[in-house]
Design a protein around this motif. Structure first.
Motif, short mmCIF file in Angstrom:
data_model
loop_
_atom_site.label_atom_id
_atom_site.label_comp_id
_atom_site.label_asym_id
_atom_site.label_seq_id
_atom_site.Cartn_x
_atom_site.Cartn_y
_atom_site.Cartn_z
N ARG A 254 0.57 -1.11 0.13
CA ARG A 254 -0.04 0.05 -0.06
C ARG A 254 0.61 1.33 -0.08
NH1 ARG A 254 -4.26 -0.41 4.46
NH2 ARG A 254 -4.43 -2.70 3.38
N ILE A 255 1.94 1.19 0.44
CA ILE A 255 2.71 2.42 0.88
C ILE A 255 3.41 2.76 -0.55
CG2 ILE A 255 4.83 3.43 1.75
CD1 ILE A 255 4.43 1.88 4.58
N ALA A 256 3.82 1.44 -1.30
CA ALA A 256 4.66 1.70 -2.31
C ALA A 256 3.86 2.26 -3.33
CB ALA A 256 4.96 0.34 -2.85
N GLY A 257 2.37 2.10 -3.17
CA GLY A 257 1.43 2.48 -4.18
C GLY A 257 1.04 4.09 -3.93
N ASP A 258 1.36 4.51 -2.89
CA ASP A 258 0.90 6.05 -2.45
C ASP A 258 2.00 7.02 -3.27
OD1 ASP A 258 1.20 8.61 -1.22
OD2 ASP A 258 0.21 7.46 0.54
N PRO A 259 1.22 8.05 -4.04
CA PRO A 259 1.91 8.86 -5.06
C PRO A 259 3.25 9.52 -4.29
CG PRO A 259 -0.27 9.72 -4.56
CD PRO A 259 -0.51 8.16 -3.79
N ARG A 260 2.85 9.65 -3.00
CA ARG A 260 3.90 10.38 -2.37
C ARG A 260 5.22 9.56 -2.04
NH1 ARG A 260 0.95 12.08 3.09
NH2 ARG A 260 0.35 9.68 2.60
N ALA A 261 5.03 8.51 -2.21
CA ALA A 261 6.30 7.48 -2.19
C ALA A 261 7.16 7.41 -3.48
CB ALA A 261 5.71 6.07 -1.77
N ALA A 262 6.71 8.34 -4.32
CA ALA A 262 7.40 8.45 -5.76
C ALA A 262 8.90 8.43 -5.65
CB ALA A 262 6.79 9.21 -6.56
N GLY A 263 9.02 9.23 -4.87
CA GLY A 263 10.69 9.53 -4.99
C GLY A 263 11.46 8.15 -3.99
N ILE A 264 10.61 7.30 -3.50
CA ILE A 264 11.42 6.34 -2.63
C ILE A 264 11.82 5.19 -3.61
CG2 ILE A 264 11.10 4.52 -0.83
CD1 ILE A 264 9.35 6.35 0.40
N ARG A 265 13.05 4.77 -3.48
CA ARG A 265 13.38 3.89 -4.48
C ARG A 265 12.97 2.36 -4.36
NH1 ARG A 265 17.97 0.83 -5.85
NH2 ARG A 265 18.59 0.88 -8.06
N ARG A 266 13.11 2.06 -3.14
CA ARG A 266 12.45 0.65 -2.70
C ARG A 266 11.62 0.73 -1.40
NH1 ARG A 266 14.41 -4.35 -4.78
NH2 ARG A 266 13.00 -5.57 -3.36
N VAL A 267 10.72 0.02 -1.20
CA VAL A 267 9.90 0.00 0.09
C VAL A 267 9.98 -1.38 0.52
CG1 VAL A 267 7.81 0.07 1.25
CG2 VAL A 267 7.98 1.53 -0.39
N LEU A 268 10.66 -1.89 1.63
CA LEU A 268 11.05 -3.25 1.88
C LEU A 268 10.30 -3.56 3.34
CD1 LEU A 268 14.77 -2.66 1.28
CD2 LEU A 268 13.45 -4.50 0.19
N TYR A 269 10.03 -4.67 3.48
CA TYR A 269 9.48 -5.23 4.58
C TYR A 269 10.34 -5.47 5.57
CZ TYR A 269 5.89 -7.59 7.41
OH TYR A 269 5.16 -8.01 8.55
N ALA A 270 10.34 -4.77 6.84
CA ALA A 270 11.56 -4.52 7.66
C ALA A 270 12.03 -5.83 8.25
CB ALA A 270 10.85 -3.61 8.85
N VAL A 271 11.21 -6.62 8.58
CA VAL A 271 11.99 -7.78 9.65
C VAL A 271 12.76 -8.54 8.81
CG1 VAL A 271 11.21 -9.26 11.16
CG2 VAL A 271 9.49 -7.63 10.65
N GLU A 272 12.32 -8.80 7.33
CA GLU A 272 13.19 -9.81 6.63
C GLU A 272 14.20 -9.35 6.08
OE1 GLU A 272 9.20 -12.39 5.59
OE2 GLU A 272 9.86 -11.16 4.25
N GLU A 273 14.44 -8.11 5.68
CA GLU A 273 14.93 -7.76 4.39
C GLU A 273 16.30 -6.99 4.52
OE1 GLU A 273 13.30 -8.22 1.11
OE2 GLU A 273 11.20 -8.19 1.77
N LEU A 274 17.05 -7.21 5.34
CA LEU A 274 18.25 -6.46 5.78
C LEU A 274 19.08 -6.59 4.55
CD1 LEU A 274 19.29 -5.84 9.26
CD2 LEU A 274 18.35 -4.28 7.63
#
Ligand SMILES: *Cc1c(COP(=O)(O)O)cnc(C)c1O
Length: 910
Positions: A254-274
């Motif tokens: 959902r966050i990744a689909g928010d237009p305000r997230a346009a400048g974000i290169r990647r949204v990652l799920y915190a727990v798993e993805e270091l």
């Protein structure tokens, strides 16, 4: 330079710009205090104080990091003077030389080495594995204060020997600290946001608060669950080149689909993805590091290739086998010849019709510079400008331009057949130079064209931003007000000197692309239509010209066609080889003119473009995307340093001074009342307001140094500095020289300049003291002559009526192209020696003298006569007083080349 030891003054605006130097100074001060303590000359309290002074901002840097700072604190508190001094010296030197980026030993202290395994604390792999570029990643995470060390450890554990770069995390816990970090720490290349951080920093950051409020980033504007997205937007506004990552526990989709997230290169799920984060961060930097053309050229150079095309120099065979020219090979080295080729195969691509890595390199430059398209140009901005003219202007179109702009614009119009409508810049007569073109004059010209029913002919507004001497336009305001009068006007901003400005958040809004971005955002905002309509209602049905001149016109956001072009001499402000230039496009109607652009490229570009130039454009882009922010901040800091040192020095300032914004820009164009960056009491808010609202600002990196007060004219002083002191300046005027700080300058350059100016000033002091009354009187006379007996600058007079067959009755445009070619008929031209009485006779009784060509004296470097222009008494006066040797288009022996009025009519458009 010696800095006075007195208590530091309260931080001013310049403080904000001088952070990198100030940080090194603070470390040096700590080291000096600790050494004093060790030798018994200083009290421990002084050391403590110096330490407390630097501590708060160290949180924004990876090095020396919490461990070393803690050891230092322990040593100071434990009374270990020698150990404290040793550590302070080591850190201070590492910061100054930046050795910590490559030397693991810098990160070690006795205590830490005992506590933790070395591999977790060292930034680089063991020696011998080759150098890997170093950067820092900002981690914005809740509770960074307490769990920061943990986060650092987690991230460092992800390192792998095959990583192309090495980075260190910098954890901070709030929005405010994050902004601080990206402003102050140029090594940051990526930002990772963990959800859950707050807005306020726990420590007091007064200057920053002011900045945040002025930029609309204060707690009142941004809050709550949206904080990460607000921070992402703020980071992109300040440093658009940074990669952003968001680690979230929520619905990442959902966050990744928010237009305000346009400048974000990647949204990652915190727990798993270091590990995923680690790979993304490296890939993101790798994407900026990549130089498609240059990378391929290096590969190409290493391949064994037999050439049967022209270009004997390729592969160096004609050079290295020669008895006679081998020194050229030895001087330049083998690679430049291996990289020379006339091929467009082998992956080398064609600059004229790029489809491969040049196309890709241009696209990357477009991204970096905030444009939609970029053309690489290997014949300088002189050619870029002509290409824009040719591609966009058809014969008969009117172009509004500054008469003082670079000659490529004037020649471009001759070639394209566009009619120049010259508008004069405001004069700075006392320094024999021009400023920039007031917006009121541009609006007036457009309104006059409208009154004549000729507005449809007005195609383009063409201005130099910033000017040679540093006047920066309010690019946004100029475009908005012009678009309010004609919504499809095209803008060409010649930013030959100003390409670097993209990399400063302070200058960027005033660049062509920065302003275009802002206008595009404004057009999307529904409030803009309301604002437009409100102004229309206020202006009424048929507003008077006075009302239109008075108002700050708002264009109709629904009708604007945003068509913005920028040219920059990449070689003048970035690391490109000479003649490397870029043409930036942000034009909603580009598709309609793209074919014309290709024609312009074919017309002007060499069919043998230089590979090294193209490569250097690619590389210059890489550099700016990865370290441009710090380099430009440094150039600004150096400039402010020079300004301060010269103007405050008790001896130097008697003879020399660098002009401040208030002296370069008349008060009427500084509507906010802003005076200068260095004026005491100037706040950051004042600065930001000035940047937003004032008609003109001064680029701090362009410094006009007045030398007439030391009895030197500009040319003489420039020569003296070059011949005797190996210091090179830019251009000169009658009584000044222009200094420019660049991304290559260091503080030692400043020190050297100040030393030399002091030596010259001391020499003058001695001469004046020993020269008696006559000597002093003669010096005063010379200064007076240079500073007050300055010739008036001649404004543009007018085109002769013969070349105004296609012009408006009251508007001053002219058919310069016909005039230019009239001069090709020798029988229709005449020469008049400048000093002949006939010149005065003709001025008095006519017939008018019509210039046959461009006459361009250096300095000032702009045409004081253009083809078809009626020569006025002021121009003759100026020419006669002019004491420069280089005047293009004028042969002293033959005199002024004139078009005979009778001939003028004959050769026009038959
Ligand atoms: C130098 C300059 C140019 C020409 O650029 P080159 O890269 O030297 O061809 C054009 N316009 C302005 C304002 C300049 O200063």
């Amino acid at each position: 330079m010696n800095k006075p030891a007195a208590a530091p003054p309260p931080p001013g605006v310049d403080h904000f710009f001088s952070f990198p130097g100030a940080r090194a100074d603070r470390w040096r001060a700590l080291h000096a205090a600790a050494r004093g303590w060790e030798q018994g000359d200083a009290a421990p309290a002084e050391v403590r104080e110096a330490f407390d002074e630097l501590l708060p901002s160290e949180a924004f840097f990876a090095y020396p990091g919490r461990g070393l700072l803690e050891s230092l604190r322990k040593r100071i508190e434990g009374g270990q003077a020698g150990a404290a001094a040793a550590l302070a010296r080591r850190v201070s030197e590492a910061i100054l030389t930046r050795s910590y980026k490559t030397d693991p030993a810098d990160w070690q202290s006795a205590e830490i080495a005992a506590e933790a395994p070395a591999d977790l604390n060292t930034p680089t792999l063991a020696r011998g594995q080759g150098h890997r570029p170093y950067f820092e990643m900002l981690l914005v995470a809740p509770g960074a204060g307490s769990r920061g060390e943990n986060l650092i450890t987690q991230i460092r554990r992800l390192r792998r020997p095959e990583d192309a770069f090495i980075y260190e995390p910098v954890p901070v816990g709030s929005f405010e600290e994050a902004i601080c970090a990206i402003l102050l720490n140029p090594a940051i290349a990526a930002v990772t946001l963990y959800e859950g951080f707050g807005h306020e920093s726990p420590s007091e950051l007064p200057l920053l608060r002011e900045f945040l409020v002025s930029a609309g980033f204060d707690a009142g504007h941004v809050a709550g669950a949206d904080l990460p997205l607000s921070l992402a937007a703020a980071v992109k506004r300040i440093r658009p080149e940074l990669d952003l990552y968001l680690l979230s526990d929520r619905h990442v989709e959902r966050i990744a689909g928010d237009p305000r997230a346009a400048g974000i290169r990647r949204v990652l799920y915190a727990v798993e993805e270091l590990l995923e984060l680690h790979l993304c961060v490296l890939e993101g930097v790798g994407e900026r590091f990549r130089t498609p053309f240059f990378d391929n050229l290096k590969k190409y150079a290493m391949r064994p290739i037999s050439t049967f095309h022209a270009l004997p120099i390729a592969r160096g065979k004609s050079v290295f086998k020669s008895d006679w020219i081998r020194d050229m090979g030895e001087f330049y080295g083998l690679n430049i010849f291996l990289a020379e080729s006339s091929a467009t195969t082998g992956g080398l691509d064609s600059l004229l019709e790029p489809t491969g890595n040049i196309r890709e390199a241009q696209a990357m430059a477009a991204r970096a510079f905030g444009a939609d398209h970029v053309f690489f140009v290997t014949n300088g901005t002189s050619t870029s400008n002509k290409m824009v003219h040719q591609a966009l202007v058809a014969p008969g179109d009117i172009v509004l331009l500054d008469r003082n702009c670079h000659k490529s614009h004037h020649y471009g119009l001759v070639l394209a057949g566009g009619q120049p409508l010259y508008i004069d810049a405001f004069p700075m007569t006392e320094y024999s130079m021009y400023g920039a073109v007031p917006l009121a004059s541009i609006k007036k010209a457009l309104l006059d064209l409208r009154a004549e029913g000729r507005l449809d002919r007005a195609k383009m507004v063409d201005l130099t931003n910033c000017t040679f001497d540093g006047h920066i336009y309010n690019t946004r305001r100029v475009m908005e007000e012009c678009l309010a009068i004609k919504p499809d006007l095209i803008f060409l901003w010649d930013e030959a000197w100003f390409g670097f400005a993209r990399w400063s958040p302070f200058l960027r809004p005033r660049t062509a692309m920065g302003a275009a971005e802002a206008i595009a955002g404004w057009m999307r905002d529904p409030a803009s239509v309301t604002a437009y309509e409100a102004q229309q209602a206020e202006l009424g049905e048929d507003p008077t010209e006075a009302a239109l001149m008075q108002a700050r016109l708002i264009p109709d956001p629904r009708r604007i066609r945003l068509r913005v072009y920028q040219t920059n001499s990449t070689h003048k402000s970035m690391s490109a080889l000479r003649q490397g230039s870029m043409l930036l496009v942000r034009d909603v109607d580009f598709a309609e003119v793209e074919a014309q652009f290709h024609e312009a490229v074919f017309t002007h570009a060499s069919t043998s473009p230089n590979q090294q130039l193209i490569a250097s454009l690619d590389v210059a882009r890489r550099q700016m995307e990865l370290e441009g922010y710090g380099l430009v901040a440094n150039a600004i800091e150096i400039a402010l340093d020079i300004r301060k040192e010269v103007n405050a020095h008790p001896v130097i300032s008697k003879y020399f001074r660098v002009l401040g914004a208030d002296e370069m820009i008349p008060a009427e164009y500084r509507q906010t009342g802003f005076e200068d960056f260095l004026r005491p009491g100037v706040s950051w808010t004042d600065q930001v307001r000035s940047m937003h609202e004032d008609e003109f600002c001064l680029d701090p990196t362009r410094m006009t140094l007045v030398c007439g007060t030391a009895g030197f004219d500009g040319t003489q002083f420039k020569k003296l500095m070059a011949d005797e002191y190996d210091i090179q300046f830019n251009k000169t005027s009658r009584n000044s020289v222009l200094l420019q700080s660049n991304i290559n300058n260091t503080r030692s350059d400043v020190a050297n300049l100040i030393r030399v100016l002091l030596e010259i000033s001391n020499g003058l002091e001695a001469d004046l003291a020993g020269g008696g009354e006559t000597g002093r009187a003669s010096f005063a006379g010379r200064v007076k002559s240079l500073m007050t007996d300055v010739p008036d600058l001649p404004n543009f007079s007018e085109f002769h009526e013969a070349f105004r067959w296609d012009a408006g009755k009251t508007t001053p445009e002219g058919d310069m192209r016909s005039a230019f070619y009239s001069a090709y008929y020798a029988e229709g031209c005449e020469y008049l020696p400048l000093d002949s009485p006939e010149v005065d006779q003709r001025l008095k009784d006519g017939p008018a003298m019509i210039s046959a060509n461009f006459v361009i004296p250096y300095p000032p470097g702009f045409p004081i006569m253009v083809p078809g222009q009626v020569i006025s008494a002021e121009t003759i006066d100026f020419m006669r007083k002019l004491d420069v040797k280089e005047i293009h288009g004028f042969e002293r022996a033959r005199g002024l080349k004139l078009i005979r009025p009778d001939n003028a009519r004959d050769h026009i458009r038959k």
